[in-house]
Design a protein around this motif. Structure first.
Motif, mmCIF file in Angstrom:
data_model
loop_
_atom_site.group_PDB
_atom_site.id
_atom_site.type_symbol
_atom_site.label_atom_id
_atom_site.label_comp_id
_atom_site.label_asym_id
_atom_site.label_seq_id
_atom_site.Cartn_x
_atom_site.Cartn_y
_atom_site.Cartn_z
ATOM 1 N N ARG A 84 0.827 -1.210 0.000
ATOM 2 C CA ARG A 84 0.000 0.000 0.000
ATOM 3 C C ARG A 84 0.860 1.258 0.000
ATOM 4 N NH1 ARG A 84 -3.612 -2.784 3.598
ATOM 5 N NH2 ARG A 84 -2.657 -1.771 5.407
ATOM 6 N N ALA A 85 2.007 1.187 0.659
ATOM 7 C CA ALA A 85 2.893 2.351 0.719
ATOM 8 C C ALA A 85 3.798 2.469 -0.502
ATOM 9 C CB ALA A 85 3.743 2.290 1.983
ATOM 10 N N GLY A 86 3.733 1.499 -1.424
ATOM 11 C CA GLY A 86 4.500 1.576 -2.663
ATOM 12 C C GLY A 86 5.822 0.829 -2.654
ATOM 13 N N PHE A 87 6.067 0.010 -1.612
ATOM 14 C CA PHE A 87 7.331 -0.739 -1.535
ATOM 15 C C PHE A 87 7.204 -2.093 -2.229
ATOM 16 C CE2 PHE A 87 7.488 2.016 2.242
ATOM 17 C CZ PHE A 87 8.721 2.613 2.073
ATOM 18 N N GLU A 88 8.285 -2.521 -2.875
ATOM 19 C CA GLU A 88 8.353 -3.863 -3.460
ATOM 20 C C GLU A 88 9.651 -4.528 -3.023
ATOM 21 O OE1 GLU A 88 7.778 -4.538 -7.572
ATOM 22 O OE2 GLU A 88 5.954 -3.316 -7.704
ATOM 23 N N LEU A 89 9.582 -5.834 -2.750
ATOM 24 C CA LEU A 89 10.758 -6.586 -2.295
ATOM 25 C C LEU A 89 11.226 -7.548 -3.372
ATOM 26 C CD1 LEU A 89 9.615 -7.506 1.349
ATOM 27 C CD2 LEU A 89 10.923 -5.513 0.598
ATOM 28 N N ALA A 90 12.540 -7.704 -3.483
ATOM 29 C CA ALA A 90 13.125 -8.684 -4.402
ATOM 30 C C ALA A 90 13.960 -9.657 -3.594
ATOM 31 C CB ALA A 90 13.986 -7.982 -5.449
ATOM 32 N N GLY A 91 13.630 -10.937 -3.685
ATOM 33 C CA GLY A 91 14.367 -11.967 -2.939
ATOM 34 C C GLY A 91 14.199 -11.887 -1.447
ATOM 35 N N PRO A 92 12.955 -11.766 -0.939
ATOM 36 C CA PRO A 92 12.775 -11.610 0.511
ATOM 37 C C PRO A 92 13.023 -12.885 1.312
ATOM 38 C CG PRO A 92 10.644 -11.748 -0.571
ATOM 39 C CD PRO A 92 11.674 -11.715 -1.662
ATOM 40 N N LYS A 93 13.124 -14.046 0.636
ATOM 41 C CA LYS A 93 13.362 -15.305 1.340
ATOM 42 C C LYS A 93 14.498 -16.055 0.663
ATOM 43 C CE LYS A 93 8.580 -15.954 2.868
ATOM 44 N NZ LYS A 93 7.411 -16.884 2.877
ATOM 45 N N GLY A 94 15.193 -16.883 1.464
ATOM 46 C CA GLY A 94 16.248 -17.678 0.863
ATOM 47 C C GLY A 94 17.032 -18.452 1.896
ATOM 48 N N ALA A 95 18.019 -19.207 1.408
ATOM 49 C CA ALA A 95 18.904 -19.997 2.269
ATOM 50 C C ALA A 95 20.337 -19.793 1.799
ATOM 51 C CB ALA A 95 18.527 -21.472 2.219
ATOM 52 N N LEU A 96 21.264 -19.857 2.728
ATOM 53 C CA LEU A 96 22.676 -19.605 2.445
ATOM 54 C C LEU A 96 23.526 -20.770 2.917
ATOM 55 C CD1 LEU A 96 22.769 -16.012 3.963
ATOM 56 C CD2 LEU A 96 22.871 -16.487 1.549
ATOM 57 N N GLU A 97 24.533 -21.111 2.130
ATOM 58 C CA GLU A 97 25.574 -22.021 2.584
ATOM 59 C C GLU A 97 26.681 -21.193 3.220
ATOM 60 O OE1 GLU A 97 25.247 -25.266 2.584
ATOM 61 O OE2 GLU A 97 23.314 -25.111 1.555
ATOM 62 N N ARG A 98 27.608 -21.859 3.895
ATOM 63 C CA ARG A 98 28.716 -21.171 4.540
ATOM 64 C C ARG A 98 29.511 -20.338 3.520
ATOM 65 N NH1 ARG A 98 26.451 -21.822 8.832
ATOM 66 N NH2 ARG A 98 26.682 -23.665 10.136
ATOM 67 N N GLY A 99 29.779 -19.078 3.888
ATOM 68 C CA GLY A 99 30.561 -18.210 3.019
ATOM 69 C C GLY A 99 29.765 -17.481 1.958
ATOM 70 N N GLN A 100 28.452 -17.690 1.913
ATOM 71 C CA GLN A 100 27.619 -17.050 0.892
ATOM 72 C C GLN A 100 27.015 -15.740 1.381
ATOM 73 O OE1 GLN A 100 24.662 -19.984 -0.441
ATOM 74 N NE2 GLN A 100 25.583 -19.898 -2.458
ATOM 75 N N LEU A 101 26.689 -14.873 0.419
ATOM 76 C CA LEU A 101 25.964 -13.627 0.670
ATOM 77 C C LEU A 101 24.739 -13.586 -0.230
ATOM 78 C CD1 LEU A 101 28.808 -10.908 0.523
ATOM 79 C CD2 LEU A 101 27.670 -11.725 2.574
ATOM 80 N N LYS A 102 23.654 -13.048 0.290
ATOM 81 C CA LYS A 102 22.487 -12.779 -0.551
ATOM 82 C C LYS A 102 21.934 -11.412 -0.195
ATOM 83 C CE LYS A 102 21.004 -17.352 -2.014
ATOM 84 N NZ LYS A 102 19.886 -18.315 -2.144
ATOM 85 N N ARG A 103 21.360 -10.751 -1.194
ATOM 86 C CA ARG A 103 20.842 -9.405 -0.991
ATOM 87 C C ARG A 103 19.331 -9.372 -1.174
ATOM 88 N NH1 ARG A 103 25.966 -8.937 -2.905
ATOM 89 N NH2 ARG A 103 27.262 -7.378 -1.855
ATOM 90 N N ILE A 104 18.683 -8.663 -0.266
ATOM 91 C CA ILE A 104 17.252 -8.406 -0.368
ATOM 92 C C ILE A 104 17.095 -6.998 -0.930
ATOM 93 C CG2 ILE A 104 15.063 -8.242 0.865
ATOM 94 C CD1 ILE A 104 16.298 -9.997 3.065
ATOM 95 N N GLY A 105 16.503 -6.891 -2.097
ATOM 96 C CA GLY A 105 16.320 -5.581 -2.718
ATOM 97 C C GLY A 105 14.983 -4.966 -2.321
ATOM 98 N N VAL A 106 14.996 -3.675 -2.090
ATOM 99 C CA VAL A 106 13.769 -2.934 -1.781
ATOM 100 C C VAL A 106 13.675 -1.777 -2.771
ATOM 101 C CG1 VAL A 106 12.467 -1.666 -0.034
ATOM 102 C CG2 VAL A 106 14.042 -3.479 0.674
ATOM 103 N N SER A 107 12.534 -1.629 -3.415
ATOM 104 C CA SER A 107 12.322 -0.503 -4.321
ATOM 105 C C SER A 107 11.039 0.213 -3.931
ATOM 106 C CB SER A 107 12.248 -0.975 -5.780
ATOM 107 O OG SER A 107 11.202 -1.910 -5.959
ATOM 108 N N TRP A 108 10.975 1.500 -4.290
ATOM 109 C CA TRP A 108 9.810 2.302 -3.910
ATOM 110 C C TRP A 108 9.453 3.282 -5.007
ATOM 111 C CZ3 TRP A 108 9.302 7.674 -2.383
ATOM 112 C CH2 TRP A 108 8.042 7.990 -1.845
ATOM 113 N N VAL A 109 8.173 3.271 -5.373
ATOM 114 C CA VAL A 109 7.595 4.264 -6.279
ATOM 115 C C VAL A 109 6.461 4.934 -5.519
ATOM 116 C CG1 VAL A 109 6.369 4.644 -8.448
ATOM 117 C CG2 VAL A 109 8.210 2.958 -8.344
#
Length: 292
Positions: free
Chosen positions: A228-253
């Motif tokens: 409702r506030a105009g936010f969208e999430l990219a990749g909000p869920k996931g799993a990581l192995e040791r040494g991994q990084l993942k990014r959750i993207g947030v965009s707003w219009v």
């Protein structure tokens, strides 16, 4: 006679970030300095934390009383055990003309902190500063970390050793309270076709202390208030192995009915599961800014 100027090249420009490690682990990195001049260079290495004038330099206003823009502290959190967090080898010697010297920097944090830092200074002939490198690192008691947004905490800590609020067994049985808040500020440029963007990084630490290959899982709860506030999430869920990084993207219009005098502020809950479950309160603040 011939006048010659000592010159060197360093493999690290300004900052050596050792990243996230488990508390009581030891990791190393190598810095290489090449002698690009035609004479033999005598070198010595100094760490700011071991400076003889450090006590005198610390007689200033405490950093937690100044704004984040005015903070200039170079030496951050120190070990409880009295040993240096960072060390370097060798500390002195000589580099022949055209040759290189490898310096091994060791990071050995003995407790959890996100603000380990120091400064490495390489001197030639005992007086000429050839290179200054900022050393940084972070340590965690648990094999996962979250970073991003605007810092809301103070980058200094008490010297008191605090005991955990709840026993470890209780932490393993159920989720903790929100241990930290993250503020993401999204600024939408007026008239732009591109949404405002920000991101959160979730990571799993690689460590010889950890024998199990259990993945770190994360999820950012996206309720209807976000849409409702105009936010969208990219990749909000996931799993990581040791040494991994993942990014959750947030965009707003900005939504059509946005009141510019009342910019949206919405919170979402980020849950990270490793050996324990941690919760982070993510505050999403958005505003419209002019193109100028």
């Amino acid at each position: 006679g011939h006048g010659v100027v000592p010159s060197t090249e360093c493999s690290v420009e300004e900052v050596l970030d050792m990243g996230y490690v488990m508390a009581r682990d030891t990791v190393t990195a190598t810095v290489q300095i090449k002698n690009t001049s035609s004479l033999t260079l005598l070198f010595s290495v100094q760490l700011e934390s071991l400076s003889p004038t450090r006590d005198r330099d610390r007689q200033k206003i405490p950093s937690f009383l100044t704004s984040s823009l005015q903070r200039t502290e170079i030496v951050g959190t120190q070990n409880y055990n009295g040993f240096s967090v960072f060390s370097v080898s060798p500390t002195e010697g000589k580099i022949e003309a055209g040759m290189s010297q490898d310096f091994v920097v060791t990071f050995s944090p003995d407790h959890e902190s996100l603000y380990y830092s120091d400064r490495l200074k390489v001197l030639l002939f005992g007086k000429q500063t050839a290179h200054e490198i900022q050393l940084k690192g972070a340590a965690r008691d648990h094999p996962m970390f979250v970073e991003g947004g605007v810092p809301l905490d103070v980058p200094v800590e008490s010297l008191a050793v605090t005991s955990p609020v709840a026993p470890r067994e209780a932490l393993e049985r159920g989720p903790q309270e929100a241990v930290r808040s993250l503020l993401l500020l999204l600024e939408f440029v007026e008239g732009s076709a591109e949404p405002a963007r920000a991101e959160i990084t979730v990571g799993a630490i690689q460590s010889p202390q950890l024998t199990a290959k259990k993945a770190v899982e994360f999820s950012l709860d996206s309720g209807p208030e976000l849409q409702r506030a105009g936010f969208e999430l990219a990749g909000p869920k996931g799993a990581l192995e040791r040494g991994q990084l993942k990014r959750i993207g947030v965009s707003w219009v900005p939504p059509a009915d946005l009141q510019t005098s009342d910019p949206p502020l919405v919170s979402a809950l980020l849950t990270v599961k490793g050996d324990i479950t941690e919760s982070y309160r993510v505050l999403l603040m958005a505003r419209v800014v002019s193109a100028a």
